[in-house]
Design a protein around this motif. Sequence first.
Motif, short mmCIF file in Angstrom:
data_model
loop_
_atom_site.label_atom_id
_atom_site.label_comp_id
_atom_site.label_asym_id
_atom_site.label_seq_id
_atom_site.Cartn_x
_atom_site.Cartn_y
_atom_site.Cartn_z
N MET A 68 0.82 -1.22 0.00
CA MET A 68 0.00 0.00 0.00
C MET A 68 0.85 1.26 0.00
O MET A 68 0.32 2.36 0.09
CB MET A 68 -0.93 0.02 1.21
CG MET A 68 -2.04 -0.97 1.09
SD MET A 68 -3.29 -0.89 2.38
CE MET A 68 -3.50 0.83 2.71
N GLY A 69 2.15 1.11 -0.12
CA GLY A 69 3.05 2.26 -0.04
C GLY A 69 2.70 3.38 -0.98
O GLY A 69 2.64 4.55 -0.57
N ASP A 70 2.44 3.06 -2.24
CA ASP A 70 2.10 4.11 -3.21
C ASP A 70 0.84 4.84 -2.83
O ASP A 70 0.72 6.04 -3.05
CB ASP A 70 1.93 3.50 -4.61
CG ASP A 70 3.25 3.07 -5.23
OD1 ASP A 70 4.27 3.72 -4.94
OD2 ASP A 70 3.26 2.10 -5.99
N THR A 71 -0.11 4.13 -2.28
CA THR A 71 -1.41 4.71 -1.94
C THR A 71 -1.34 5.65 -0.75
O THR A 71 -2.02 6.67 -0.71
CB THR A 71 -2.42 3.59 -1.64
OG1 THR A 71 -2.44 2.69 -2.74
CG2 THR A 71 -3.81 4.13 -1.40
N VAL A 72 -0.51 5.34 0.23
CA VAL A 72 -0.49 6.11 1.48
C VAL A 72 0.76 6.96 1.67
O VAL A 72 0.86 7.67 2.67
CB VAL A 72 -0.68 5.17 2.70
CG1 VAL A 72 -2.00 4.44 2.62
CG2 VAL A 72 0.48 4.20 2.84
#
Length: 130
Positions: A68-72
């Motif tokens: 989820m790194g890109d999202t958050v």
Amino acid sequence: MLQRDYILEIVGQFVDGVSEALRRALGGEAGACEDVESQVAELLELDRATALSLAPDSLVTMMVLSGMGDTVAAYVCYALDRLSRVYEARGEGDLAGLRRLQARAVAESFDCDPAMVPAELSSLDAELFS
């Protein structure tokens, strides 16, 4: 659709939690900085003590592994950067430096600009950090 709804829900909870905690932190409330850190760790689905003690590159690695790194990333970057300012104002230079380095590593790795405030946090930022 369910994944998108889930992400919107956890981001919404993060925005609410980090907004309230940053207000308290700037008001000098004991434990409020740790609450901001807990919000970041929770967003990354990590234990606070583990997540926020990680070296900047290790924090980025954990974000990548979470999927989820890109999202958050923009939210994490924002929270860590603003938290570094609070720690600096409190005279806690070591913690301020670590949070600043973590924010910078997230920004560089996920191509987000720490100066760009996520839309959901823009009014908070104008209220507290302008």
